[in-house]
Design an enzyme around this catalytic site. Sequence first.
Site, PDB file in Angstrom:
ATOM      1  N   LYS A  65      -4.344 -15.796  -6.170  1.00 11.94           N
ATOM      2  CA  LYS A  65      -4.894 -15.368  -7.204  1.00 11.94           C
ATOM      3  C   LYS A  65      -5.705 -16.211  -8.334  1.00 11.94           C
ATOM      4  O   LYS A  65      -5.365 -17.695  -8.049  1.00 11.94           O
ATOM      5  CB  LYS A  65      -4.109 -14.223  -7.734  1.00 11.94           C
ATOM      6  CG  LYS A  65      -3.746 -13.056  -6.863  1.00 11.94           C
ATOM      7  CD  LYS A  65      -2.802 -11.938  -7.209  1.00 11.94           C
ATOM      8  CE  LYS A  65      -2.332 -10.735  -6.323  1.00 11.94           C
ATOM      9  NZ  LYS A  65      -0.743  -9.836  -6.741  1.00 11.94           N
TER      10      LYS A  65
ATOM     11  N   TYR B 282      -7.782  -3.249  -3.083  1.00 17.41           N
ATOM     12  CA  TYR B 282      -6.129  -2.808  -3.460  1.00 17.41           C
ATOM     13  C   TYR B 282      -6.713  -1.168  -3.525  1.00 17.41           C
ATOM     14  O   TYR B 282      -6.065  -0.726  -4.504  1.00 17.41           O
ATOM     15  CB  TYR B 282      -6.738  -3.287  -4.681  1.00 17.41           C
ATOM     16  CG  TYR B 282      -5.798  -4.693  -5.098  1.00 17.41           C
ATOM     17  CD1 TYR B 282      -4.025  -4.835  -4.434  1.00 17.41           C
ATOM     18  CD2 TYR B 282      -5.955  -5.867  -5.980  1.00 17.41           C
ATOM     19  CE1 TYR B 282      -3.483  -6.190  -4.603  1.00 17.41           C
ATOM     20  CE2 TYR B 282      -5.443  -6.948  -5.645  1.00 17.41           C
ATOM     21  CZ  TYR B 282      -3.932  -7.265  -5.200  1.00 17.41           C
ATOM     22  OH  TYR B 282      -3.661  -8.292  -5.306  1.00 17.41           O
TER      23      TYR B 282
ATOM     24  N   ASN C  65       1.200 -12.963 -10.562  1.00 16.39           N
ATOM     25  CA  ASN C  65       2.243 -13.216  -9.559  1.00 16.39           C
ATOM     26  C   ASN C  65       1.325 -14.304  -8.071  1.00 16.39           C
ATOM     27  O   ASN C  65       2.058 -14.398  -7.459  1.00 16.39           O
ATOM     28  CB  ASN C  65       2.903 -12.303  -9.109  1.00 16.39           C
ATOM     29  CG  ASN C  65       1.973 -11.542  -8.394  1.00 16.39           C
ATOM     30  OD1 ASN C  65       0.922 -11.740  -8.095  1.00 16.39           O
ATOM     31  ND2 ASN C  65       2.122 -10.305  -7.624  1.00 16.39           N
TER      32      ASN C  65
ATOM     33  N   HIS D  25      -1.846 -13.363  -3.153  1.00 11.89           N
ATOM     34  CA  HIS D  25      -1.683 -12.210  -2.625  1.00 11.89           C
ATOM     35  C   HIS D  25      -1.213 -12.449  -0.875  1.00 11.89           C
ATOM     36  O   HIS D  25      -1.873 -13.128  -0.257  1.00 11.89           O
ATOM     37  CB  HIS D  25      -2.855 -11.327  -2.552  1.00 11.89           C
ATOM     38  CG  HIS D  25      -3.017 -10.298  -1.408  1.00 11.89           C
ATOM     39  ND1 HIS D  25      -2.788  -9.105  -1.902  1.00 11.89           N
ATOM     40  CD2 HIS D  25      -3.406  -9.999   0.218  1.00 11.89           C
ATOM     41  CE1 HIS D  25      -2.409  -8.109  -0.750  1.00 11.89           C
ATOM     42  NE2 HIS D  25      -3.210  -9.136   0.044  1.00 11.89           N
TER      43      HIS D  25
ATOM     44  N   GLU E  49      -8.180  -6.140   5.248  1.00 10.42           N
ATOM     45  CA  GLU E  49      -8.383  -6.941   4.197  1.00 10.42           C
ATOM     46  C   GLU E  49      -9.165  -8.157   4.953  1.00 10.42           C
ATOM     47  O   GLU E  49      -9.959  -8.266   3.658  1.00 10.42           O
ATOM     48  CB  GLU E  49      -7.212  -7.099   3.091  1.00 10.42           C
ATOM     49  CG  GLU E  49      -6.471  -6.516   2.879  1.00 10.42           C
ATOM     50  CD  GLU E  49      -5.227  -6.980   2.458  1.00 10.42           C
ATOM     51  OE1 GLU E  49      -4.595  -7.997   2.397  1.00 10.42           O
ATOM     52  OE2 GLU E  49      -4.103  -5.948   2.025  1.00 10.42           O
TER      53      GLU E  49
HETATM   54  N1  UDP Z   1       1.109  -4.853  -9.825  1.00  5.71           N
HETATM   55  C1  UDP Z   1       1.149  -4.985 -11.191  1.00  5.71           C
HETATM   56  N2  UDP Z   1       2.193  -4.181 -11.173  1.00  5.71           N
HETATM   57  C2  UDP Z   1       2.515  -3.690 -10.853  1.00  5.71           C
HETATM   58  C3  UDP Z   1       2.933  -3.369  -9.358  1.00  5.71           C
HETATM   59  C4  UDP Z   1       1.793  -4.200  -8.792  1.00  5.71           C
HETATM   60  O1  UDP Z   1       0.697  -5.554 -11.984  1.00  5.71           O
HETATM   61  O2  UDP Z   1       3.644  -2.298 -11.136  1.00  5.71           O
HETATM   62  C5  UDP Z   1       0.307  -5.775  -8.985  1.00  5.71           C
HETATM   63  C6  UDP Z   1       0.747  -7.177  -8.450  1.00  5.71           C
HETATM   64  O3  UDP Z   1      -0.107  -8.042  -8.994  1.00  5.71           O
HETATM   65  C7  UDP Z   1       0.660  -6.574  -7.249  1.00  5.71           C
HETATM   66  C8  UDP Z   1       0.314  -6.354  -7.001  1.00  5.71           C
HETATM   67  O4  UDP Z   1      -0.194  -5.284  -7.486  1.00  5.71           O
HETATM   68  O5  UDP Z   1       0.067  -8.660  -6.371  1.00  5.71           O
HETATM   69  C9  UDP Z   1      -0.259  -5.608  -5.614  1.00  5.71           C
HETATM   70  O6  UDP Z   1       1.397  -4.271  -5.618  1.00  5.71           O
HETATM   71  P1  UDP Z   1       1.710  -4.225  -4.348  1.00  5.71           P
HETATM   72  O7  UDP Z   1       2.952  -3.250  -4.576  1.00  5.71           O
HETATM   73  O8  UDP Z   1       1.289  -4.002  -3.546  1.00  5.71           O
HETATM   74  O9  UDP Z   1       2.868  -6.355  -4.198  1.00  5.71           O
HETATM   75  P2  UDP Z   1       2.222  -7.653  -3.793  1.00  5.71           P
HETATM   76  O10 UDP Z   1       1.633  -6.723  -1.827  1.00  5.71           O
HETATM   77  O11 UDP Z   1       1.271  -8.150  -3.573  1.00  5.71           O
HETATM   78  O12 UDP Z   1       3.495  -8.417  -3.259  1.00  5.71           O
HETATM   79 MG    MG Z   2       0.797  -4.937  -1.169  1.00  7.40          MG
END
Ligand code: UDP
Ligand code: MG
Length: 143
Positions: A3, A43, A106, A109, A120
């Site tokens: 990211k 997303y 974080n 992805h 994707e």
């Molecule tokens: N995210 C965020 N706040 C939240 C939950 C998710 O900013 O409360 C962002 C975070 O960058 C995350 C992305 O949205 O990686 C996608 O969320 P997901 O639950 O799919 O997590 P991932 O698959 O990336 O672990």
């Molecule tokens: Mg996810």
Amino acid sequence: MVKPDGVQRGLTGQILERVEKKGFKIVAMKLVVMPREKAEEHYAEHKGKPFFKDLVDFITSGPSVSIVMEGRGAIAAMRKMNGATNPVEAAPGTIRGDLGIETGRNVVHGSDSPASAAREIEIHFDPSELLDYKRIDEAWLYE
Ligand code: UDP
Ligand code: MG
């Protein structure tokens, strides 16, 4: 995907190093600033959630690295290597556990299933950008 925070913090190299050292094969890779429509599509499952706009703003805010990697169990293993979504809860030794603090920053992805990976990959790449080759160490990575 590395990211924009990962790219800005100079972490791309060490993230790629983890993927390569694990034995996964990089079959496509590019540095892009994701267009907003593509980021929203990427997303789509989070559309309507309170963090959606900030997430799309962030993911389109600068260069990110899109990567397609291959290997046995690659999707589940990469998710484990990425660590929990919230870096504070992510285990030490994972990318997020070692390199991040905030859920909204974080670093990486990873696709969460073969279906999401296929969906994707189509958003990030043209089929002609996926390369077919053998890693020379495959005979030592697999029985
Ligand atoms: N995210 C965020 N706040 C939240 C939950 C998710 O900013 O409360 C962002 C975070 O960058 C995350 C992305 O949205 O990686 C996608 O969320 P997901 O639950 O799919 O997590 P991932 O698959 O990336 O672990
Ligand atoms: Mg996810």
